[in-house]
Design a protein around this motif. Structure first.
Motif, PDB file in Angstrom:
ATOM      1  N   ARG A 164       0.826  -1.207   0.000  1.00  0.00           N
ATOM      2  CA  ARG A 164       0.000   0.000   0.000  1.00  0.00           C
ATOM      3  C   ARG A 164       0.863   1.261   0.000  1.00  0.00           C
ATOM      4  O   ARG A 164       0.551   2.247  -0.682  1.00  0.00           O
ATOM      5  N   GLU A 165       1.960   1.234   0.786  1.00  0.00           N
ATOM      6  CA  GLU A 165       2.871   2.381   0.763  1.00  0.00           C
ATOM      7  C   GLU A 165       3.486   2.567  -0.620  1.00  0.00           C
ATOM      8  O   GLU A 165       3.712   3.702  -1.044  1.00  0.00           O
ATOM      9  N   ASP A 223       0.920   4.344  -2.676  1.00  0.00           N
ATOM     10  CA  ASP A 223       0.805   5.745  -2.229  1.00  0.00           C
ATOM     11  C   ASP A 223       1.951   6.584  -2.786  1.00  0.00           C
ATOM     12  O   ASP A 223       1.746   7.728  -3.232  1.00  0.00           O
ATOM     13  N   ARG A 241       1.498   7.319  -6.460  1.00  0.00           N
ATOM     14  CA  ARG A 241       0.569   8.432  -6.678  1.00  0.00           C
ATOM     15  C   ARG A 241       1.279   9.769  -6.452  1.00  0.00           C
ATOM     16  O   ARG A 241       1.049  10.747  -7.179  1.00  0.00           O
ATOM     17  N   GLU A 242       2.152   9.816  -5.426  1.00  0.00           N
ATOM     18  CA  GLU A 242       2.909  11.048  -5.172  1.00  0.00           C
ATOM     19  C   GLU A 242       3.822  11.375  -6.342  1.00  0.00           C
ATOM     20  O   GLU A 242       3.962  12.549  -6.735  1.00  0.00           O
TER      21      GLU A 242
END
Length: 503
Positions: A198-199, A202, A205-206
């Motif tokens: 999940r990280e 994330d 996306r960043e």
């Protein structure tokens, strides 16, 4: 190669074949064929540092980096002094060979020649120590560097991630004065390697929010995260992005990762589409396809695909046969699986490994042929490993073969006494056989060892966000609400079942 030979002939006829500036270009052209490059280098009377560096660079990037270190010995004895470009190539060779002590010698030599302050040398030393899991030494080199570029930060980050220190890698990432796509790729790969999927998404996306275009390696890491999370929507978006970016063309490695991801997310249709749209189907795409079909128990289609692959001239490899045998096992195709195992070395030149033997044990065990599986294990050219005993234990649990199941469990527990899943499987075996005294004995043993089975975990994707639920965990804000609705649903199901029984 032909251009290099023509230039070489021209230099010889013109009497210029010993002039350094001509030799530089010629050896660079010859580095695609290291044998010719070395013959030319050896014919030079007094090769310069630049020529040595050219050979070091070629050897370090080749399948034979050890030759760079041999040539360096000659440079130390008879050659010119090294410069700032000499040690990075040699340290790269040491990293590739995992020659830490030779790297330590080079570090001392770089100090002796006063070259350690150069950023290229420092970055190469960080990579050397980090690739050999000497993170304290890597960090010391980094901290002592007077000047650090973005490669210095990224190299340290990647080394922490490679060593499994994801938190340390993230601290380096957060402190970086600037970040590139390589920095993001290294951090995302570290998250994926540490099963923190999940990280990884994330951070991906960043990356996009900063208008940085992801590299192919970054895309492959993200696809791996999607596959493990079951994040189908994110995976579809990545597929669409890759097609749009490359004008509909998909790199072979990314195509393989896409096929694997779609199969693991349950979208057989998308996996087949990616496979069919691949212009050139290499062994990687075929193997991903076979693994996916095996995963979904599509044994007949698996065999058809394998025969089509062989018919197209693509040679199967070790991983291909693991997928094929695993698919036969999950589909109950015993005769077909045994036939392919017998043909591996004879028809395809692939020597069976312990993984292939394990697949056959699983194939026989799932079919209930436990005695035959035991004979097969006894005839193996090497001893069985944990995976083979585990496959046999599961088969014994299903078919209530306590005698052989105990044998397999004893071996596994001796090897991994803390593994709670083994005791749970053994408990299930004894329960099915009605051996209640043994059930209590195993429970007592579990208490003595202090092991327990890891709680179950499930994932669900909603609006592109993956939610994880662990058995017994009530930390989610909606945990009470969900528990109430699940309880209500179970009561309704029970009432309906009782009504059906009455009817």
């Amino acid at each position: 190669m032909q251009e290099a030979k023509r230039l070489h002939a021209h230099l010889i006829t013109a009497g210029l074949h010993q002039q350094d500036h001509h030799l530089r270009k010629l050896i660079t052209l010859y580095t695609s064929s290291l044998h010719h490059a070395r013959l030319l280098f050896d014919a030079v009377h007094n090769p310069s540092t630049y020529l040595y560096n050219t050979m070091f660079r070629a050897y370090a990037a080749s399948p034979t980096p050890l030759h760079a270190l041999f040539l360096h010995r000659r440079m130390l004895r008879h050659g010119p002094p090294p410069d700032t470009y000499t040690f990075p190539f040699l340290l790269k060779a040491c990293s590739a060979l995992a020659y830490l002590y030779r790297g330590l010698e080079l570090h001392c030599q770089a100090l002796k020649f006063g070259l350690c302050s150069h950023v290229f040398v420092g970055n190469s030393l960080i990579h050397l120590y980090g690739s050999n899991l000497r993170m304290n030494s890597a960090r010391r080199v980094f901290d002592e560097m007077a000047y650090r570029d973005i490669a210095s930060w990224t190299t340290l980050l990647a080394c922490y991630a490679h060593s499994g220190s994801v938190e340390a890698a993230r601290k380096v990432f957060d402190k970086m004065p600037e970040r590139s796509v390589v920095s993001y790729s290294a951090m995302i790969a570290g998250y994926v390697r540490g099963n923190r999927f999940r990280e990884a998404l994330d951070l991906f996306r960043e990356l996009f929010s900063r208008d940085i275009e992801p590299s192919d390696s970054c895309v492959m890491s993200v696809l791996c995260a999607c596959a493990n999370l079951g994040a189908l929507n994110v995976g579809r978006w990545v597929y669409s992005y890759v097609c749009q970016r490359n004008g509909g063309r998909v790199d072979s490695r990314i195509a393989t990762a896409l096929i694997d991801m779609f199969f693991k997310c349950g979208s057989i249709e998308h996996a087949l589409r990616v496979f069919q749209e691949a212009k050139e189907k290499h062994v990687g795409e075929w193997t991903a396809m076979l693994s996916g079909l095996a995963m979904h128990g599509l044994g007949e289609q698996l065999i058809e695909a394998f025969e089509e692959m062989v018919g197209s001239g693509v040679k199967p490899n070790i991983v291909t046969f693991v997928a094929l045998l695993s698919g036969c096992s999950h589909s109950g195709l015993v005769n077909e699986g045994l036939n392919y195992f017998d043909r591996m070395e004879r028809d395809f030149g692939v020597e069976p490994t312990v993984e292939h033997f394990g697949c056959v044990v699983d194939l026989l065990g799932r079919a209930g042929l436990i005695d035959q599986a035991m004979r097969f294990i006894s005839e193996m050219p090497f001893g069985p490993n944990a995976a083979i005993w585990g496959a046999l234990l599961n088969a014994c649990r299903v078919f209530k073969n306590v005698e052989i199941g105990e044998l397999a469990a004893q071996w596994l527990i001796k090897d991994e006494p803390w593994n709670g899943a083994l005791y749970i499987t053994l408990l299930s075996l004894y329960r099915k056989a009605g051996r209640w005294e043994e059930v209590e004995r195993v429970k007592m043993k579990m208490k003595e060892v202090g092991c327990r089975k890891d709680p179950g975990c499930s994932l669900i994707e909603v609006d592109g966000i993956c939610y994880e639920f662990v058995g017994g965990d009530k930390s989610h804000p909606s945990a009470v609400y969900m528990s109430f609705n699940i309880g209500k649903m179970m009561m309704e199901f029970k009432e309906n079942s009782e009504w059906i029984d009455l009817v």
